[in-house]
Write an enzyme that holds these catalytic residues in place. Structure first.
Site, PDB file in Angstrom:
ATOM      1  N   ALA A  32       0.866  -1.199   0.000  1.00 27.09           N
ATOM      2  CA  ALA A  32       0.000   0.000   0.000  1.00 27.09           C
ATOM      3  C   ALA A  32       0.894   1.238   0.000  1.00 27.09           C
ATOM      4  O   ALA A  32       0.756   2.133   0.834  1.00 27.09           O
ATOM      5  CB  ALA A  32      -0.961  -0.016   1.182  1.00 27.09           C
ATOM      6  N   HIS A  37       6.857   5.845   1.604  1.00 27.97           N
ATOM      7  CA  HIS A  37       7.659   4.653   1.269  1.00 27.97           C
ATOM      8  C   HIS A  37       8.636   4.968   0.145  1.00 27.97           C
ATOM      9  O   HIS A  37       9.796   4.538   0.164  1.00 27.97           O
ATOM     10  CB  HIS A  37       6.756   3.511   0.793  1.00 27.97           C
ATOM     11  CG  HIS A  37       5.791   3.009   1.804  1.00 27.97           C
ATOM     12  ND1 HIS A  37       4.446   3.233   1.719  1.00 27.97           N
ATOM     13  CD2 HIS A  37       5.980   2.277   2.938  1.00 27.97           C
ATOM     14  CE1 HIS A  37       3.831   2.651   2.740  1.00 27.97           C
ATOM     15  NE2 HIS A  37       4.734   2.075   3.499  1.00 27.97           N
ATOM     16  N   LYS A 149       8.158   8.520  10.931  1.00 24.88           N
ATOM     17  CA  LYS A 149       6.766   8.554  11.383  1.00 24.88           C
ATOM     18  C   LYS A 149       6.531   7.471  12.439  1.00 24.88           C
ATOM     19  O   LYS A 149       5.826   7.671  13.401  1.00 24.88           O
ATOM     20  CB  LYS A 149       5.796   8.372  10.219  1.00 24.88           C
ATOM     21  CG  LYS A 149       4.412   8.858  10.612  1.00 24.88           C
ATOM     22  CD  LYS A 149       3.338   8.322   9.747  1.00 24.88           C
ATOM     23  CE  LYS A 149       3.114   6.904  10.105  1.00 24.88           C
ATOM     24  NZ  LYS A 149       1.962   6.257   9.620  1.00 24.88           N
ATOM     25  N   GLN A 153       8.757   2.400  16.555  1.00 25.08           N
ATOM     26  CA  GLN A 153       9.309   1.253  15.809  1.00 25.08           C
ATOM     27  C   GLN A 153      10.816   1.442  15.598  1.00 25.08           C
ATOM     28  O   GLN A 153      11.603   0.496  15.740  1.00 25.08           O
ATOM     29  CB  GLN A 153       8.583   1.144  14.475  1.00 25.08           C
ATOM     30  CG  GLN A 153       9.195   0.182  13.484  1.00 25.08           C
ATOM     31  CD  GLN A 153       8.274  -0.089  12.306  1.00 25.08           C
ATOM     32  OE1 GLN A 153       7.322  -0.819  12.432  1.00 25.08           O
ATOM     33  NE2 GLN A 153       8.562   0.478  11.151  1.00 25.08           N
ATOM     34  N   VAL A 176       7.049  12.188   5.660  1.00 25.86           N
ATOM     35  CA  VAL A 176       6.528  12.837   4.441  1.00 25.86           C
ATOM     36  C   VAL A 176       5.059  13.161   4.704  1.00 25.86           C
ATOM     37  O   VAL A 176       4.306  12.308   5.193  1.00 25.86           O
ATOM     38  CB  VAL A 176       6.691  11.920   3.215  1.00 25.86           C
ATOM     39  CG1 VAL A 176       6.122  12.590   1.965  1.00 25.86           C
ATOM     40  CG2 VAL A 176       8.164  11.575   3.010  1.00 25.86           C
TER      41      VAL A 176
HETATM   42  O1  PAF Z   1       6.614  -0.088   9.131  1.00 20.88           O
HETATM   43  C1  PAF Z   1       6.083  -1.085   8.587  1.00 20.88           C
HETATM   44  O2  PAF Z   1       5.469  -1.005   7.514  1.00 20.88           O
HETATM   45  C2  PAF Z   1       6.183  -2.442   9.260  1.00 20.88           C
HETATM   46  O3  PAF Z   1       6.071  -2.331  10.636  1.00 20.88           O
HETATM   47  C3  PAF Z   1       7.448  -3.207   8.869  1.00 20.88           C
HETATM   48  C4  PAF Z   1       8.705  -2.491   9.333  1.00 20.88           C
HETATM   49  C5  PAF Z   1       7.479  -3.407   7.366  1.00 20.88           C
HETATM   50  C6  PAF Z   1       7.441  -4.600   9.532  1.00 20.88           C
HETATM   51  O4  PAF Z   1       6.349  -5.365   9.130  1.00 20.88           O
END
Ligand code: PAF
Length: 283
Positions: A32, A37, A149, A153, A176
């Protein structure tokens, strides 16, 4: 662009690239894809000879009542966008390929995984750390690219890399935003037009916290109250958290003078969104 679905094919293509002396950048995604990305892909292209993008909606990072089933899956469009960016390899395994029957090993980054989103989404960061560790073992990248963002994580994954000696550099790329300030997210597409309008409150709350911090307010309590007041103005927005924390440990800070992460999470209708900014850094 090569699209591979099995772990052994992924290993083979990476081995070929390595044999040509190429450095490897990995951009882990759940598909998506949006401009956020693609900014990671561009950063990877700029500093690595070959870029691998993984697309895998990872079931272990979703809670039982979360949006795993309805998470947007746009594989064809994602591949077209990655092809345009000049990506070398897309690794898109099935769930069965990633988690072989009976798999029972998980990566738990204790402490930090229970804070911010980890407090609201129990088990989420265990799923993230486990799948990212697996991707690192499968692809063996020199660098891996993540968006600021997802600040919590980033803290979890940096600690995992340090604690487990993964030979990979974590590169964190700026948030972004849409033209009106909303942080890009695959989940923004769940928002109704009215929710989409009110979702700007997350960014506005952070802007207010930034404005106050710049004007000399250093007490986290005051900054948080100001952020919460902005979020409270929107009837469809329900705050999950509005915190001022240490960017590495995610522990609450009382004062932002040494630099701090201001982070918000809120449900806008049924959609949970997150955003953040760095405060109080006097460069
Ligand atoms: O940030 C994400 O999209 C997810 O948490 C990742 C790092 C791809 C792990 O599934």
């Amino acid at each position: 662009m090569r699209i591979v679905q099995s772990v052994s094919d992924a290993r083979d293509v990476v081995r070929e690239l390595r044999a040509q002396g190429k450095t490897i950048g990995l951009v882990p995604t759940m598909g998506a894809l949006h401009e956020g990305h693609l900014s990671l892909v561009r950063a990877a292209k700029a500093s690595c000879d070959a870029v691998v993008v993984s697309i895998f909606v990872n079931p272990t990072q979703f809670g039982p009542n979360e949006d795993f089933a309805k998470y947007p899956r746009t594989f064809e469009a994602d591949c077209a966008a990655l092809e345009r960016e000049g990506v070398d390899v897309v690794f898109a395994p099935s769930t069965e390929e990633m988690y072989t029957a009976g798999a029972s090993t998980f990566v738990d980054v204790e402490g930090v995984s229970g804070r911010l989103d980890g407090a609201s989404r129990p088990g989420h960061f265990r799923g993230v750390a486990t799948v990212v560790a697996k991707l690192f073992n499968i692809v063996g990248p020199d660098r891996a690219f993540f968006g600021q963002k997802d600040a919590a994580q980033v803290a979890v994954l940096k600690k995992m890399v340090r604690d487990l000696n993964f030979p990979v550099e974590i590169v964190v790329c700026p948030i972004v935003r849409e033209p009106d300030g909303l942080a890009m997210s695959s989940r923004n597409r769940y928002l109704s037009p009215e929710e989409r309008q009110q979702a700007r409150a997350l960014h506005h709350a952070l802007e207010e916290m930034e404005r106050l911090a710049r004007s000399g307010v250093t007490a986290a309590r005051e900054l948080i109250a100001a952020g919460e007041a902005v979020l409270a103005r929107e009837p469809l927005v329900r705050v999950d958290y509005c915190r001022v924390v240490d960017p590495d440990t995610l522990e609450d800070l009382a004062d932002v003078r040494g630099g701090a992460l201001a982070a918000v999470a809120a449900f806008v209708g049924a959609t949970r969104l997150i955003d953040n900014t760095i405060l109080g850094r006097r460069d």
